[in-house]
Scaffold this motif. Structure first.
Motif, PDB file in Angstrom:
ATOM      1  N   GLY A   1      -6.430   7.139  -5.364  1.00  0.00           N
ATOM      2  CA  GLY A   1      -4.983   6.934  -5.305  1.00  0.00           C
ATOM      3  C   GLY A   1      -4.524   6.289  -4.012  1.00  0.00           C
ATOM      4  N   LEU A   2      -5.354   5.409  -3.440  1.00  0.00           N
ATOM      5  CA  LEU A   2      -4.967   4.750  -2.177  1.00  0.00           C
ATOM      6  C   LEU A   2      -4.024   3.588  -2.447  1.00  0.00           C
ATOM      7  N   SER A   3      -3.137   3.325  -1.474  1.00  0.00           N
ATOM      8  CA  SER A   3      -2.280   2.150  -1.563  1.00  0.00           C
ATOM      9  C   SER A   3      -2.985   1.004  -0.850  1.00  0.00           C
ATOM     10  N   LEU A   4      -2.885  -0.208  -1.430  1.00  0.00           N
ATOM     11  CA  LEU A   4      -3.523  -1.364  -0.796  1.00  0.00           C
ATOM     12  C   LEU A   4      -2.818  -1.742   0.508  1.00  0.00           C
ATOM     13  N   ASP A   5      -1.605  -1.178   0.692  1.00  0.00           N
ATOM     14  CA  ASP A   5      -0.899  -1.445   1.953  1.00  0.00           C
ATOM     15  C   ASP A   5      -1.611  -0.771   3.129  1.00  0.00           C
ATOM     16  N   ASP A   6      -2.321   0.316   2.806  1.00  0.00           N
ATOM     17  CA  ASP A   6      -3.056   1.012   3.864  1.00  0.00           C
ATOM     18  C   ASP A   6      -4.454   0.396   3.964  1.00  0.00           C
ATOM     19  N   GLN A   7      -4.495  -0.791   4.542  1.00  0.00           N
ATOM     20  CA  GLN A   7      -5.733  -1.574   4.560  1.00  0.00           C
ATOM     21  C   GLN A   7      -6.872  -0.854   5.266  1.00  0.00           C
TER      22      GLN A   7
ATOM     23  N   ALA B   1      -9.412  -7.503 -11.748  1.00  0.00           N
ATOM     24  CA  ALA B   1      -8.135  -7.735 -11.062  1.00  0.00           C
ATOM     25  C   ALA B   1      -8.035  -6.854  -9.820  1.00  0.00           C
ATOM     26  N   MET B   2      -8.484  -5.585  -9.947  1.00  0.00           N
ATOM     27  CA  MET B   2      -8.448  -4.683  -8.780  1.00  0.00           C
ATOM     28  C   MET B   2      -9.393  -5.201  -7.698  1.00  0.00           C
TER      29      MET B   2
END
Ligand code: DC
Length: 222
Positions: free
Chosen positions: A51-57, A97-98
């Motif tokens: 459940g990680l956000s891609l914003d948190d690189q 896509a991910m």
């Protein structure tokens, strides 16, 4: 000393036949095989799982560094992510896509660089991806850029997925492939491009055996 180990880098867009061709060439040569796309795909699954956000690189990059990824040498090879068999989930379009989304993140690509270079083992390596000849193995002796028209690539992918029992329309697939290729080509970090010195092979009108033969010829095996 990795540089004594020969590398054949095979880069190109999705559906160019890279996967099939590079696997067959590796088998023919008796070399190791790196499916770098499967690494990004597995990371995409791990990001979703956690459940990680891609914003948190940085968090995604840390996950890339610690995920335990194993490939079996079977035919077809299976893929294990943190002790779970994810082989069936890797080829789906949503996973692709991910993968393309996580692959655009700079810290992620850096975290995965050494993991990929570790595949460079004797007697040689066939490396399949987007940046094998440009970034991961820029010193590879042998480089191929395999491509095909967008329509042909979509048709091939459609056939491949249907054989695997994945249900998707050709129109939807064409759109997905175009979007993914656009992102892979235009990203700032290690975009898909032809490596200096690479032999470009357009496989639109070539049979698989012809493409394999041309790759073997690059390595000097006829
Ligand atoms: O080759 P593939 O379709 O399995 O790759 C899935 C995605 O991973 C692709 O859209 C882009 C990314 N990728 C990448 O950025 N660099 C690589 N060397 C391999 C794949």
């Amino acid at each position: 000393m990795s540089h004594v180990v020969p590398v054949l880098a095979i880069d190109g867009p999705s559906g160019s036949g890279k996967g099939t061709v590079s696997r067959a060439v590796a088998r023919r040569l008796g070399w190791n095989f790196l499916d770098s796309g499967a690494i990004y795909r597995a990371l995409g699954l791990a990001v979703e799982r956690d459940g990680l956000s891609l914003d948190d690189q940085d968090a995604v990059a840390r996950l890339a560094g610690r995920m335990d990824l194993r490939f079996s040498s079977g035919e077809p090879p299976s893929v294990w992510l943190d002790q779970i068999d994810v082989t069936d989930r890797i080829p789906t379009e949503s996973c692709g896509a991910m993968a393309s989304a996580v692959a655009a993140l700079k810290p992620v690509r850096q975290a995965l660089l050494q993991k990929q270079r570790d595949f460079r083992q004797l007697p040689g390596l066939v490396a399949d991806g987007r940046d094998m000849g440009t970034v991961v193995f820029p010193d590879a002796e042998f480089k191929v850029f395999l491509t095909a028209s967008a329509a042909v690539r979509a048709q091939r992918r459609h056939k491949q997925l249907k054989e695997k029992g994945v249900d998707v329309t050709l129109a939807r697939l064409t759109k997905d492939i175009e979007e993914r290729d656009e992102r892979d080509r235009t990203r700032a970090e290690a975009p898909l491009r032809i490596a200096d010195g690479a032999l470009v092979i357009d496989s639109s009108d070539l049979g698989i055996d012809e493409v394999i033969a041309r790759c073997l010829a690059v390595v000097g095996v006829l």
